[in-house]
Design a protein around this motif. Structure first.
Motif, PDB file in Angstrom:
ATOM      1  N   PHE A  59      51.221  39.399  59.871  1.00 28.15           N
ATOM      2  CA  PHE A  59      51.404  38.745  59.071  1.00 28.15           C
ATOM      3  C   PHE A  59      52.602  38.732  58.326  1.00 28.15           C
ATOM      4  O   PHE A  59      52.675  37.380  57.480  1.00 28.15           O
ATOM      5  CB  PHE A  59      50.236  37.941  58.282  1.00 28.15           C
ATOM      6  N   GLU A  60      53.136  39.592  58.213  1.00 28.55           N
ATOM      7  CA  GLU A  60      53.677  39.768  57.547  1.00 28.55           C
ATOM      8  C   GLU A  60      55.404  39.732  58.674  1.00 28.55           C
ATOM      9  O   GLU A  60      56.485  41.174  58.539  1.00 28.55           O
ATOM     10  CB  GLU A  60      53.870  41.439  57.052  1.00 28.55           C
ATOM     11  N   ALA A  61      55.798  38.828  58.767  1.00 24.40           N
ATOM     12  CA  ALA A  61      57.825  38.714  59.126  1.00 24.40           C
ATOM     13  C   ALA A  61      58.327  38.995  58.835  1.00 24.40           C
ATOM     14  O   ALA A  61      58.187  38.940  57.029  1.00 24.40           O
ATOM     15  CB  ALA A  61      57.273  37.476  60.025  1.00 24.40           C
ATOM     16  N   GLY A  62      58.980  39.748  58.882  1.00 29.28           N
ATOM     17  CA  GLY A  62      60.269  40.397  58.169  1.00 29.28           C
ATOM     18  C   GLY A  62      60.589  40.662  57.431  1.00 29.28           C
ATOM     19  O   GLY A  62      59.153  41.448  57.069  1.00 29.28           O
ATOM     20  N   THR A  63      61.461  41.754  57.106  1.00 27.61           N
ATOM     21  CA  THR A  63      61.142  42.536  56.093  1.00 27.61           C
ATOM     22  C   THR A  63      61.183  42.801  55.017  1.00 27.61           C
ATOM     23  O   THR A  63      61.080  41.078  54.393  1.00 27.61           O
ATOM     24  CB  THR A  63      62.796  42.827  55.455  1.00 27.61           C
ATOM     25  N   PRO A  64      59.700  43.057  54.792  1.00 25.79           N
ATOM     26  CA  PRO A  64      58.905  42.886  52.769  1.00 25.79           C
ATOM     27  C   PRO A  64      59.578  42.926  51.825  1.00 25.79           C
ATOM     28  O   PRO A  64      60.783  44.127  52.031  1.00 25.79           O
ATOM     29  CB  PRO A  64      57.491  43.207  53.626  1.00 25.79           C
ATOM     30  N   HIS A  65      58.969  42.433  50.631  1.00 22.99           N
ATOM     31  CA  HIS A  65      59.362  42.683  49.535  1.00 22.99           C
ATOM     32  C   HIS A  65      58.310  44.060  49.040  1.00 22.99           C
ATOM     33  O   HIS A  65      57.916  43.834  47.905  1.00 22.99           O
ATOM     34  CB  HIS A  65      59.224  41.964  48.312  1.00 22.99           C
ATOM     35  N   VAL A  66      59.470  45.123  49.428  1.00 21.79           N
ATOM     36  CA  VAL A  66      58.755  46.249  49.613  1.00 21.79           C
ATOM     37  C   VAL A  66      58.485  47.248  47.601  1.00 21.79           C
ATOM     38  O   VAL A  66      57.897  47.316  47.289  1.00 21.79           O
ATOM     39  CB  VAL A  66      59.595  47.547  49.774  1.00 21.79           C
ATOM     40  N   ALA A  67      60.064  46.755  47.372  1.00 22.06           N
ATOM     41  CA  ALA A  67      60.062  46.887  45.698  1.00 22.06           C
ATOM     42  C   ALA A  67      59.407  46.209  44.697  1.00 22.06           C
ATOM     43  O   ALA A  67      58.109  46.375  44.291  1.00 22.06           O
ATOM     44  CB  ALA A  67      61.502  46.371  45.124  1.00 22.06           C
ATOM     45  N   GLY A  68      59.150  44.945  45.267  1.00 20.37           N
ATOM     46  CA  GLY A  68      57.815  43.711  44.739  1.00 20.37           C
ATOM     47  C   GLY A  68      56.526  44.907  45.138  1.00 20.37           C
ATOM     48  O   GLY A  68      55.345  45.119  44.127  1.00 20.37           O
ATOM     49  N   ALA A  69      55.433  44.734  46.677  1.00 20.92           N
ATOM     50  CA  ALA A  69      54.513  45.978  46.957  1.00 20.92           C
ATOM     51  C   ALA A  69      54.389  46.739  45.655  1.00 20.92           C
ATOM     52  O   ALA A  69      53.441  47.237  45.220  1.00 20.92           O
ATOM     53  CB  ALA A  69      54.819  45.712  47.736  1.00 20.92           C
ATOM     54  N   LEU A  70      55.277  47.628  45.671  1.00 20.72           N
ATOM     55  CA  LEU A  70      55.405  49.265  44.431  1.00 20.72           C
ATOM     56  C   LEU A  70      55.043  48.691  43.230  1.00 20.72           C
ATOM     57  O   LEU A  70      54.532  48.974  42.437  1.00 20.72           O
ATOM     58  CB  LEU A  70      56.853  49.761  44.984  1.00 20.72           C
ATOM     59  N   GLY A  71      56.461  47.496  42.852  1.00 21.55           N
ATOM     60  CA  GLY A  71      55.872  46.863  41.056  1.00 21.55           C
ATOM     61  C   GLY A  71      54.006  46.596  41.197  1.00 21.55           C
ATOM     62  O   GLY A  71      53.913  47.125  39.968  1.00 21.55           O
ATOM     63  N   LEU A  72      53.891  45.979  42.134  1.00 22.10           N
ATOM     64  CA  LEU A  72      52.266  45.342  41.986  1.00 22.10           C
ATOM     65  C   LEU A  72      51.232  46.842  42.094  1.00 22.10           C
ATOM     66  O   LEU A  72      50.622  46.551  41.010  1.00 22.10           O
ATOM     67  CB  LEU A  72      52.486  44.733  42.954  1.00 22.10           C
ATOM     68  N   ALA A  73      51.606  47.711  42.766  1.00 14.75           N
ATOM     69  CA  ALA A  73      51.090  48.795  42.421  1.00 14.75           C
ATOM     70  C   ALA A  73      50.767  49.332  41.320  1.00 14.75           C
ATOM     71  O   ALA A  73      49.547  50.132  40.693  1.00 14.75           O
ATOM     72  CB  ALA A  73      50.997  50.064  43.904  1.00 14.75           C
ATOM     73  N   ALA A  74      52.055  49.784  40.274  1.00 17.06           N
ATOM     74  CA  ALA A  74      51.854  50.003  39.476  1.00 17.06           C
ATOM     75  C   ALA A  74      51.548  49.433  38.193  1.00 17.06           C
ATOM     76  O   ALA A  74      50.950  49.662  37.691  1.00 17.06           O
ATOM     77  CB  ALA A  74      53.971  50.427  38.931  1.00 17.06           C
ATOM     78  N   ALA A  75      51.384  48.238  39.041  1.00 11.09           N
ATOM     79  CA  ALA A  75      51.031  47.434  37.315  1.00 11.09           C
ATOM     80  C   ALA A  75      49.091  47.409  37.887  1.00 11.09           C
ATOM     81  O   ALA A  75      48.768  47.958  36.424  1.00 11.09           O
ATOM     82  CB  ALA A  75      50.672  45.760  37.930  1.00 11.09           C
ATOM     83  N   ILE A  76      48.621  47.960  38.761  1.00  9.76           N
ATOM     84  CA  ILE A  76      47.738  47.175  39.426  1.00  9.76           C
ATOM     85  C   ILE A  76      46.810  49.363  38.609  1.00  9.76           C
ATOM     86  O   ILE A  76      46.454  48.962  37.972  1.00  9.76           O
ATOM     87  CB  ILE A  76      47.719  47.653  40.657  1.00  9.76           C
ATOM     88  N   GLU A  77      47.620  49.979  39.179  1.00 11.10           N
ATOM     89  CA  GLU A  77      47.699  51.569  38.400  1.00 11.10           C
ATOM     90  C   GLU A  77      47.233  51.376  37.097  1.00 11.10           C
ATOM     91  O   GLU A  77      46.466  52.040  36.052  1.00 11.10           O
ATOM     92  CB  GLU A  77      48.214  52.330  38.526  1.00 11.10           C
TER      93      GLU A  77
END
Lengths: 157, 458
Positions: B325-343
């Protein structure tokens, strides 16, 4: 309360908001509705035109103080104007309201009370909405016209 | 025997649960979550509870640079958190660090940067899985936000399971993003939407919901928390009743995840969606949780790179979950930022955020009740930190403009809930929405500015 806010909500505007003039329906005649899809404000403008002259104008709808005051002032102002003069006035008003703050502007008489929106770019569309509807009603296009910041010449920051 | 793998940043994220009903906390208890932070320099005193607690809230606020600015010459009072939240320094730094040190295409490169970026991205997925208590990490799909998550489900699960005459149940309080995708699907398939009505207080009519569930119902899709009313819906009960008939349930968690612990296994839902930017994370990143059993059978949403395992001109084999379900280059920076927010919120403790916001909501409800002619829209017993209201004789847009000049940022309008506004018989409402960094001082500033509005439109 800031000076800007007093320029936007001038006493004339507040008065027309509290007691809108010509806020009623009309049987027959020309009409068009202005709709701002961003905020949901709606104004239906009704005109009775005889021999290319506006003999009566009224409005209905719901909106913020600026929309209501603008529509109310408009219905008072356009009575007895020819269709061509009314159309020219819409253009002049649009141009004036979208002029940057500080730039010289036309003297719009009683309509000058609306020029406070120049300090509040996102509220310009509110003042313009009834006039967009008027423009459509002048051509007897019974339709819904949409207004948005894009319909103005000035870029909204 | 292999050595234990090194501890990655996301390993510290643990799922927290309140000991009981969050609503049971008294006002004073509500501020406890702030007391665990190390005191830093005190910039501004924020009245919250006892004097010792003020220091901690100042600390939390210090983590959010955007809060410390002036708007129209007045200190910003940011009460538009249901639209988007501000970002803590940790999130901003993580995004910057990715572009500064890691930036690479993931899942394909053989070079070092790509390896690191891939690891960080998949680590972020694990972080999200733990945050939602998903059974499997592959049940976490990165998307742009809730809107894309719901469109994904409507276009894949919906297209393969909904046919002519079938029904999809949503509620009267749904955001357009949990309405329009289903409407498009219904138009395409000749199916129809059934709407769970709400009470005047803004609560779902559960007896009507029960009646709407038929052997034609294919999906139930509801908000966990209403963005326009603040109502916290009884999602577990909604799921229980749907599952009794074998109907899957999608929950729109956009307004929930930043305000209370969410456990998808406890809720029992089949799909759960949230957006990063409403959880102190970046825009353009969000999450769809889906039950593996369902995701496995769903066709892909978009085709392209990354979602395939084998391609010829004749046919394609798709990747396994979650990559299908993840076609194309994903929003890597966004995912890392989200993980930081969750932390960030996990360190703070969402089980403590909820009572803090509840206390602030109660304080705000009392404060705004003192404004003449003010009427709340949304008075559910179980409510999140949303104060939506109308002011007699003043249009919400005029309220918004005047408050803005006082530095108070709120949302006015239909809140992407036009059918709900029609149900309430109003064109628009004004909405102040809270987050963990808001203070009683800010509520006082809101109330004071509303009195100015009242004065001007007297």
């Amino acid at each position: 309360m800031s000076v800007d806010l007093h320029a936007l909500y001038q006493e004339v505007v507040l008065d027309h908001n509290r007691h809108p003039r010509n806020f009623r329906a009309m049987q027959g005649g020309r009409k068009a509705e202005g709709f701002n899809r961003i905020c949901g404000d709606r104004v239906t403008v009704h005109l009775r035109v005889e021999a290319d002259v506006i003999r009566d104008a009224c409005f209905q709808g719901s909106g913020c103080a600026i929309v209501k005051a603008s529509a109310s002032l408009m219905t008072e102002h356009i009575r007895d104007l020819t269709l061509a003069d009314a159309a020219a006035l819409v253009e002049r008003l649009r141009r004036t309201l979208s002029a940057p703050p500080g730039a010289p502007i036309d003297d719009l008489g009683a309509l000058g009370a609306l020029t406070g929106v120049r300090l509040f770019p996102i509220r310009i569309k509110c003042a313009v909405l009834p006039w967009e509807a008027l423009l459509a009603a002048l051509s007897a296009r019974d339709e819904v016209v949409y207004t948005s910041p894009r319909s103005l010449d000035r870029r909204i920051p | 025997m292999a050595a234990a793998p090194p501890l990655r940043p996301c390993d510290k994220v643990r799922h927290g649960h309140p000991a009981g009903d969050p609503g049971q906390y008294a006002d004073a208890d509500a501020d406890r979550f702030l007391s665990t932070r190390t005191p830093l320099t005190r910039q501004r005193t924020h009245r919250l509870g006892g004097p010792d607690l003020d220091i901690d809230l100042a600390n939390v606020r210090n983590d959010f640079p955007a809060l410390h600015q002036q708007v129209h010459g007045r200190p910003l009072v940011y009460l538009d958190n249901a639209a988007t939240t501000h970002k803590p320094r940790a999130v901003i730094d993580r995004v910057a660090q990715y572009y500064t040190e890691e930036n690479a295409s993931i899942h394909r490169g053989v070079h070092g940067l790509s390896e690191r970026a891939t690891d960080a991205y998949e680590c972020a997925r694990e972080c999200v899985a733990r945050f939602l208590n998903a059974a499997e990490t592959r049940e976490i799909i990165f998307v742009r936000g809730v809107t894309e998550a719901i469109n994904l489900v409507a276009c894949t699960y919906g297209r393969t399971h909904v046919g002519p005459g079938d029904e999809i149940v949503i509620s009267e309080m749904e955001h357009h993003s949990n309405l329009v995708p289903w409407q498009i699907l219904c138009d395409e398939k000749g199916a129809r939407l059934r709407i769970i009505p709400i009470t005047d207080a803004g609560e779902l009519r559960m007896e009507s919901y029960e009646q709407l569930l038929t052997d034609r119902t294919r999906v139930v899709a509801v908000a966990h928390v209403s963005n326009a009313l603040g109502t916290v819906n009884p999602v577990a009960e909604i799921v229980r009743r749907a599952h009794a008939r074998g109907i899957p349930v999608l929950v729109d968690g956009a307004q929930a995840v930043a305000h209370m612990p969410v456990d998808v296994q406890e809720l029992g839902c089949d799909f759960y969606a949230f957006s990063g930017h409403k959880l102190f994370g970046p825009t353009g990143i969000g999450v769809l949780y889906g039950r593996e059993r369902l995701l496995d059978k769903m066709p892909p949403y978009q085709g392209g790179g990354g979602m395939i395992s084998f391609v010829t001109f004749e046919r394609t084999e798709y990747s396994a979950l979650p990559h299908k379900f993840e076609a194309g280059t994903p929003h890597v920076a966004g995912a890392l930022g989200l993980a930081a927010a969750i932390e960030y919120v996990t360190d703070l403790g969402l089980d403590r955020v909820r009572p803090h916001e509840r206390a602030l909501l109660d304080y705000g409800t009392r404060a705004l009740s003192g404004v003449p002619g003010l009427r709340f829209t949304g008075t559910a017993a179980n409510k999140s930190g949303i104060l939506a209201f109308l002011l007699d004789g003043v249009h919400p847009h005029d309220i918004g403009t005047i408050l803005d000049r006082a530095g108070v940022a709120i949302r006015v309008g239909h809140h992407c809930c036009q059918p709900l506004m029609a149900r309430l018989r109003v064109p628009a409402t004004a909405r102040a929405s809270l987050a963990l960094y808001n203070t009683r001082d800010e509520i006082d500033a809101l109330a004071a500015a509303l009195l100015e509005v009242r004065e001007m439109f007297a």
